[in-house]
Design a protein around this motif. Structure first.
Motif, PDB file in Angstrom:
ATOM      1  N   GLY A 185      11.811  11.287  10.663  1.00 38.84           N
ATOM      2  CA  GLY A 185      10.650  11.171  11.534  1.00 38.84           C
ATOM      3  C   GLY A 185       9.374  11.006  10.736  1.00 38.84           C
ATOM      4  N   ILE A 186       8.440  10.223  11.298  1.00 39.25           N
ATOM      5  CA  ILE A 186       7.144   9.989  10.653  1.00 39.25           C
ATOM      6  C   ILE A 186       6.167  10.986  11.224  1.00 39.25           C
ATOM      7  N   GLY A 187       5.702  11.861  10.350  1.00 40.66           N
ATOM      8  CA  GLY A 187       4.898  12.975  10.831  1.00 40.66           C
ATOM      9  C   GLY A 187       3.431  12.666  11.000  1.00 40.66           C
ATOM     10  N   SER A 188       2.914  11.657  10.328  1.00 32.04           N
ATOM     11  CA  SER A 188       1.474  11.394  10.414  1.00 32.04           C
ATOM     12  C   SER A 188       1.217   9.907  10.186  1.00 32.04           C
ATOM     13  N   PRO A 189       0.023   9.459  10.606  1.00 30.77           N
ATOM     14  CA  PRO A 189      -0.330   8.054  10.337  1.00 30.77           C
ATOM     15  C   PRO A 189      -0.327   7.714   8.853  1.00 30.77           C
ATOM     16  N   THR A 190      -0.599   8.718   8.001  1.00 31.43           N
ATOM     17  CA  THR A 190      -0.600   8.453   6.554  1.00 31.43           C
ATOM     18  C   THR A 190       0.771   8.011   6.081  1.00 31.43           C
ATOM     19  N   ASP A 191       1.804   8.615   6.644  1.00 36.32           N
ATOM     20  CA  ASP A 191       3.163   8.210   6.275  1.00 36.32           C
ATOM     21  C   ASP A 191       3.443   6.766   6.681  1.00 36.32           C
ATOM     22  N   LEU A 192       2.917   6.398   7.848  1.00 36.95           N
ATOM     23  CA  LEU A 192       3.085   5.009   8.270  1.00 36.95           C
ATOM     24  C   LEU A 192       2.358   4.056   7.325  1.00 36.95           C
ATOM     25  N   LEU A 193       1.167   4.506   6.857  1.00 40.56           N
ATOM     26  CA  LEU A 193       0.420   3.682   5.891  1.00 40.56           C
ATOM     27  C   LEU A 193       1.213   3.529   4.590  1.00 40.56           C
ATOM     28  N   THR A 194       1.922   4.585   4.191  1.00 33.77           N
ATOM     29  CA  THR A 194       2.746   4.501   2.971  1.00 33.77           C
ATOM     30  C   THR A 194       3.814   3.416   3.105  1.00 33.77           C
ATOM     31  N   LEU A 195       4.460   3.349   4.290  1.00 32.02           N
ATOM     32  CA  LEU A 195       5.468   2.321   4.514  1.00 32.02           C
ATOM     33  C   LEU A 195       4.844   0.925   4.426  1.00 32.02           C
ATOM     34  N   VAL A 196       3.659   0.757   5.029  1.00 34.30           N
ATOM     35  CA  VAL A 196       2.990  -0.546   4.996  1.00 34.30           C
ATOM     36  C   VAL A 196       2.645  -0.929   3.561  1.00 34.30           C
ATOM     37  N   VAL A 197       2.177   0.046   2.762  1.00 35.27           N
ATOM     38  CA  VAL A 197       1.827  -0.237   1.366  1.00 35.27           C
ATOM     39  C   VAL A 197       3.066  -0.634   0.576  1.00 35.27           C
ATOM     40  N   PHE A 198       4.175   0.101   0.813  1.00 33.94           N
ATOM     41  CA  PHE A 198       5.409  -0.250   0.117  1.00 33.94           C
ATOM     42  C   PHE A 198       5.813  -1.697   0.417  1.00 33.94           C
ATOM     43  N   TRP A 199       5.751  -2.059   1.690  1.00 33.57           N
ATOM     44  CA  TRP A 199       6.142  -3.417   2.067  1.00 33.57           C
ATOM     45  C   TRP A 199       5.168  -4.459   1.513  1.00 33.57           C
ATOM     46  N   ALA A 200       3.870  -4.143   1.497  1.00 41.37           N
ATOM     47  CA  ALA A 200       2.893  -5.083   0.959  1.00 41.37           C
ATOM     48  C   ALA A 200       3.122  -5.326  -0.531  1.00 41.37           C
ATOM     49  N   VAL A 201       3.375  -4.227  -1.266  1.00 38.74           N
ATOM     50  CA  VAL A 201       3.655  -4.374  -2.699  1.00 38.74           C
ATOM     51  C   VAL A 201       4.908  -5.202  -2.908  1.00 38.74           C
ATOM     52  N   ALA A 202       5.932  -4.954  -2.091  1.00 35.97           N
ATOM     53  CA  ALA A 202       7.172  -5.722  -2.235  1.00 35.97           C
ATOM     54  C   ALA A 202       6.933  -7.198  -1.974  1.00 35.97           C
ATOM     55  N   LEU A 203       6.148  -7.502  -0.932  1.00 33.42           N
ATOM     56  CA  LEU A 203       5.877  -8.895  -0.616  1.00 33.42           C
ATOM     57  C   LEU A 203       5.122  -9.599  -1.747  1.00 33.42           C
ATOM     58  N   VAL A 204       4.036  -8.973  -2.237  1.00 32.92           N
ATOM     59  CA  VAL A 204       3.198  -9.598  -3.268  1.00 32.92           C
ATOM     60  C   VAL A 204       3.976  -9.768  -4.566  1.00 32.92           C
ATOM     61  N   THR A 205       4.590  -8.664  -5.031  1.00 29.20           N
ATOM     62  CA  THR A 205       5.304  -8.747  -6.313  1.00 29.20           C
ATOM     63  C   THR A 205       6.517  -9.661  -6.226  1.00 29.20           C
ATOM     64  N   GLY A 206       7.224  -9.616  -5.122  1.00 33.10           N
ATOM     65  CA  GLY A 206       8.387 -10.482  -4.979  1.00 33.10           C
ATOM     66  C   GLY A 206       8.005 -11.945  -4.947  1.00 33.10           C
ATOM     67  N   ALA A 207       6.941 -12.274  -4.177  1.00 31.17           N
ATOM     68  CA  ALA A 207       6.515 -13.667  -4.101  1.00 31.17           C
ATOM     69  C   ALA A 207       6.026 -14.175  -5.454  1.00 31.17           C
ATOM     70  N   LEU A 208       5.188 -13.364  -6.135  1.00 34.71           N
ATOM     71  CA  LEU A 208       4.681 -13.781  -7.439  1.00 34.71           C
ATOM     72  C   LEU A 208       5.809 -13.914  -8.458  1.00 34.71           C
ATOM     73  N   ALA A 209       6.712 -12.935  -8.447  1.00 29.34           N
ATOM     74  CA  ALA A 209       7.808 -12.980  -9.403  1.00 29.34           C
ATOM     75  C   ALA A 209       8.716 -14.174  -9.128  1.00 29.34           C
ATOM     76  N   GLY A 210       8.976 -14.455  -7.860  1.00 28.87           N
ATOM     77  CA  GLY A 210       9.808 -15.603  -7.532  1.00 28.87           C
ATOM     78  C   GLY A 210       9.167 -16.907  -7.968  1.00 28.87           C
ATOM     79  N   ARG A 211       7.846 -17.025  -7.739  1.00 29.56           N
ATOM     80  CA  ARG A 211       7.161 -18.248  -8.151  1.00 29.56           C
ATOM     81  C   ARG A 211       7.196 -18.425  -9.664  1.00 29.56           C
ATOM     82  N   VAL A 212       6.928 -17.353 -10.387  1.00 33.23           N
ATOM     83  CA  VAL A 212       6.958 -17.443 -11.849  1.00 33.23           C
ATOM     84  C   VAL A 212       8.360 -17.787 -12.330  1.00 33.23           C
ATOM     85  N   ARG A 213       9.358 -17.180 -11.707  1.00 33.45           N
ATOM     86  CA  ARG A 213      10.732 -17.440 -12.116  1.00 33.45           C
ATOM     87  C   ARG A 213      11.116 -18.898 -11.867  1.00 33.45           C
TER      88      ARG A 213
END
Length: 889
Positions: free
Chosen positions: A463-491
């Motif tokens: 269970g997600i206890g607070s909005p901050t936890d939801l923000l953590t999930l969004v940050v994780f996904w944003a980092v994954a998107l940016v790093t994955g896209a950049l890494a894929g392009r470089v590769r």
């Protein structure tokens, strides 16, 4: 495919240093180029200009000659050639006079041998580089690039030509144009050629259809040069294109089903726009995903179709398609861009993100033609596949999250108030950098679930206890998107660069190997090996042998067993038609091989075959293989030319030998035969009335001339054996003293008042040699010494040995050999007397002696003078079987 490159543009500073060139261009002789040039020169002279005529070819036309009055004409420079004196353009006189304007007629004229430059256009280049303006005349059929076209039109090959680059450097072009009917009328009136020549010319070269075609070529070539000059001028001024002075069409194709129809649309537009230049291009995005085999095949087919229809093909590279296209359009002065528009999504159309909308937004001065597709779209089956086709990236990404969890548990128990989210972000970042977008998203989701379950309140719950936890999930996904896209392009960029580097390395290695090939067979073997390595499959090379196509090389070896009648039929089709045949083509597609023609510069060199289904259409492997085949075709042609050059040189040498032989036979053999015949006839007719002294003298003449004839014939036969490699060497242990004595005995009767001395040691090592060949070589040298020694002189024979060889010395007291001739004294037909002196033989004796000595592994040399500025010594060195110890010498 043509690289995306700009033509060089001369800088303003370079133009200021160079004189201006004006070309009076015409469709054929007789249109009035020289007359118009001289008229313009007289106007310039009347305006106060410094005008000098360097060359003006009037061809005896009185109207043209009258225009030379009042103009300064340079005297022509005399040039001796084949007992004649030719008059050519005096380039040194022109440079010394240095006028403002120099007239040099007939730009394509070939200068006489011995001139500074072989062509007059090269003389003009030197004058221009000196800062002098030049006016000249040129017929369009003399342009190098049009020689084959003119040959097909008129049936006449032009012997004189000017490279197109020379005309492209002209600052001004004035087309001197009259109608074909008017030109033929001038010819009939005798204003071009004399009447007899005019009638023949009118029935051959100067036909109406020929003149019409040449007129069109002249007008088109002038328009093209003017357009190129306009582009160069606008670029110098920094003005961005396109400039609508002439239409240029660019057709953009992709890997969809519209590629072929777009190519045909470009061809139709070119026809409508008066045969405007058109190019078919595709933009390759290095950062994009690899193309599917079907898409690559459509692009390859579109390029092939464009080449068949007369267009150029171009492969552009760039991530931003619109910017890449527009940059090329500005550089190449493209005025018409043709694109296709499929069924874009409504969201893309609403946002204006389709390619057509983007090009319309950024186009400046170029018309955009959008071709729509009214066919039903093909059903697309999407298969979800893990990144790069395996689960490895996902497993390792989750493993990174596991390691991050262990580190977080340790930190949570050891320290207070630690930001454990950073630890999990590090795991997500590592997964994105190493394995791309999708593994990074999987790692981010796993990290959030584990982090939420173990460390966020309520613990051990998802269970997600607070909005901050939801923000953590969004940050994780944003980092994954940016790093994955950049890494894929470089590769992808790294992989694309690696593929290109590998292709360039393979081409370089193949080019070096093919350049080192000595003959067609070696070049074919290297081409088969390199093509098989590039395609990862079997490869064949078939070349014409005695008029039939035959397998010359294969890789790997032993593939020839698979060449059935069906396979050979496809190969012969490719050879005869110059079109691909076999698997994947429209001709005999059921075969196991795909055959492609090897087109060289001069023509078709052979056929190459690649195993079926080895190459995907449009793939990098196919482009590399095709580039290798192009290189191989040129290499095969070069090897064939090298072989022909060797054969030509052999024939040339044989022809020289034959000519010299015939020259010798015509005199050296005829003279003794005439003497023998004359003496014998005299004896037969008047023998009873002749005194005994006269009869003896005639008989002596017959004997001497017969011996002389025998020597000539023997020399010719010996030289023929040497030239044909027909020597039969019978080696035996030989004492050179015995051979010297035998040779001296054979020539003793010819000594007359000369003396012969012998200087031999008491003992001499024996050598392995053919006594007969050695004796004949010594006889030839002795006869040469006798012929060139004065009466009463001495000829010395000597023999001695050193550690490794036995040396024979023959020395005479003749006038000697000039130092410059010592290296050539052993050449065939080389005489030391004047060419009119035939009493000394055919000039083969010493050449035969050298051939025989070298066949015995010996060496021969001449030294002169010996003493008092006279005398010649010939030394022959024969190797010993076993070297003698110095103490035994």
């Amino acid at each position: 495919m043509t690289p995306d490159a700009d033509p060089p543009v001369a800088t303003p500073a370079a133009r200021r240093k160079r004189g201006r060139l004006k070309v009076f261009l015409g469709m054929s002789p007789g249109v009035g180029k020289t007359w118009e040039m001289l008229r313009a020169a007289r106007r310039r002279k009347a305006e106060g200009g410094d005008v000098v005529v360097g060359v003006a070819e009037t061809h005896g036309r009185k109207e043209t000659e009258s225009l030379l009055r009042g103009l300064e004409v340079l005297a022509r420079a005399p040039l001796a050639h084949r007992d004649r004196t030719l008059l050519e353009f005096d380039i040194d006189g022109a440079l010394a006079r240095r006028p403002e304007l120099l007239l040099v007629d007939e730009y394509a004229h070939s200068n006489a041998p011995g001139s500074r430059h072989p062509k007059r256009w090269q003389d003009v280049e030197e004058i221009l580089n000196a800062g002098i303006d030049v006016w000249t005349t040129l017929n369009v059929q003399h342009l190098e690039s049009l020689s084959d076209v003119v040959l097909r039109i008129t049936g006449v090959r032009q012997r004189e030509s000017v490279p197109d680059s020379a005309l492209s450097r002209a600052d001004d072009i004035e087309v001197v144009d009259i109608t074909p009917d008017e030109l033929r009328k001038r010819m009939s009136e005798g204003k071009v050629y004399v009447p007899e020549t005019a009638r023949l010319a009118a029935d051959n070269f100067f036909k109406v259809e020929n003149l019409t075609a040449l007129r069109e070529l002249a007008l088109r070539r002038a328009a093209q040069t003017v357009d190129d000059q306009l582009v160069a001028t606008l670029r110098e001024r920094g003005m961005e294109g396109p400039w609508a002075a002439g239409e240029r069409i660019l057709v953009l194709v992709g890997g969809d089903a519209m590629a072929a129809s777009l190519v045909r649309t470009g061809r139709r537009m070119s026809d409508v726009m008066m045969d405007a230049p058109w190019t078919v291009a595709h933009v390759d995005r290095p950062s994009g995903a690899g193309q599917a085999a079907a898409s690559a095949g459509r692009i390859s087919d579109a390029f092939k179709l464009a080449e068949q229809l007369g267009g150029r093909t171009l492969l552009l590279t760039g991530d931003d398609v619109v910017r890449t296209v527009m940059d090329h359009a500005r550089r190449s002065n493209v005025t018409q861009i043709v694109i296709g528009k499929g069924r874009d999504s409504r969201l893309s159309e609403w946002l204006g993100r389709s390619l057509a909308a983007e090009l319309l937004r950024h186009a400046r001065g170029a018309a955009i033609h959008v071709v729509t597709d009214d066919s039903e779209p093909e059903p697309v089956r999407r298969e979800w596949k893990p990144a790069f086709g395996s689960w490895r990236g996902y497993v390792i990404g989750v493993g990174f999250v596991g390691l991050a969890t262990l580190a977080a548990l340790f930190l949570d128990r050891t320290f207070e108030r630690v930001d454990l989210g950073v630890v999990y972000l590090s795991a997500v970042l590592a997964a994105g950098v190493l394995y791309g977008l999708r593994p990074a998203l999987a790692a981010a989701t796993t990290a959030f679930l584990v982090y939420n379950f173990l460390f966020l309140a309520p613990r051990y719950s998802l269970g997600i206890g607070s909005p901050t936890d939801l923000l953590t999930l969004v940050v994780f996904w944003a980092v994954a998107l940016v790093t994955g896209a950049l890494a894929g392009r470089v590769r992808e960029q790294a992989r694309a660069a690696q593929r290109r580097a590998s292709g360039v390395s393979a081409l370089l290695a193949a080019s070096q190997a093919l350049s080192a090939a000595g003959d067609r067979a070696a070049a074919a073997r290297i081409l088969a090996e390199q093509t098989a390595a590039a395609a990862g499959a079997k490869a064949l090379v078939l070349l014409p042998v005695d008029g039939e196509l035959a397998l010359v090389a294969s890789a790997p070896d032993g593939v020839d067993a698979a060449l059935s009648a069906e396979v050979m039929a496809a190969a012969r089709w490719t050879w005869e038609k110059g079109e691909p045949a076999g698997h994947g083509t429209g001709t005999l597609p059921q075969g196991r091989w795909t055959f492609r023609p090897l087109e060289g510069v001069r023509g078709r060199a052979g056929v190459a075959g690649i195993e079926a289904a080895a190459l995907s259409p449009g793939s990098d492997e196919e482009r590399l293989a095709l580039a290798l085949l192009d290189q191989g075709a040129v290499s095969l042609e070069r090897a064939e030319l090298a072989t022909e050059a060797v054969e030509t040189e052999t024939l040339r040498r044989a022809d020289r030998f034959r000519s010299a032989l015939m020259n010798s036979v015509s005199h050296d053999l005829r003279t003794p035969l005439s003497t023998v015949l004359g003496s014998a006839t005299t004896l037969i007719d008047y023998g009873k009335s002749l005194t005994p002294a006269v009869r003896d003298d005639l008989l002596l003449s017959i004997r001497e001339e017969a011996e002389r004839l025998g020597r000539y014939v023997g020399d010719l036969l010996d030289m023929t054996r040497l030239e044909g490699g027909g020597l039969n060497i019978k080696s035996d242990w030989t004492d050179v003293r015995d051979v010297l004595n035998a040779a001296a005995e054979r020539v003793s009767r010819r000594l007359q008042t000369r003396r012969m001395t012998r200087d031999f040691p008491a003992s001499l090592s024996v050598v392995q040699a053919d006594p007969g060949l050695l004796e004949q070589a010594l006889v030839n040298i002795l006869e040469n010494a006798i012929e060139y020694s004065p009466d009463g002189s001495t000829i010395e024979l000597a023999a001695y040995e050193d550690r490794g060889s036995v040396v024979i010395s023959i020395e005479d007291e003749g006038k000697g050999i000039p130092t410059a001739e010592l290296e050539r004294v052993f050449d065939k037909f080389r005489r030391m007397e004047e060419s009119t002196d035939r009493s000394k033989g055919a000039g083969l004796g010493l050449a035969i002696a050298r051939g025989f000595v070298e066949a015995l592994n010996g060496r021969i040399a001449a030294a002169s003078p010996i003493h008092d500025g006279k005398g010649t010594r010939v030394l022959i060195s024969l190797p010993k079987a076993i070297a003698t110890h110095p103490s035994l010498l």
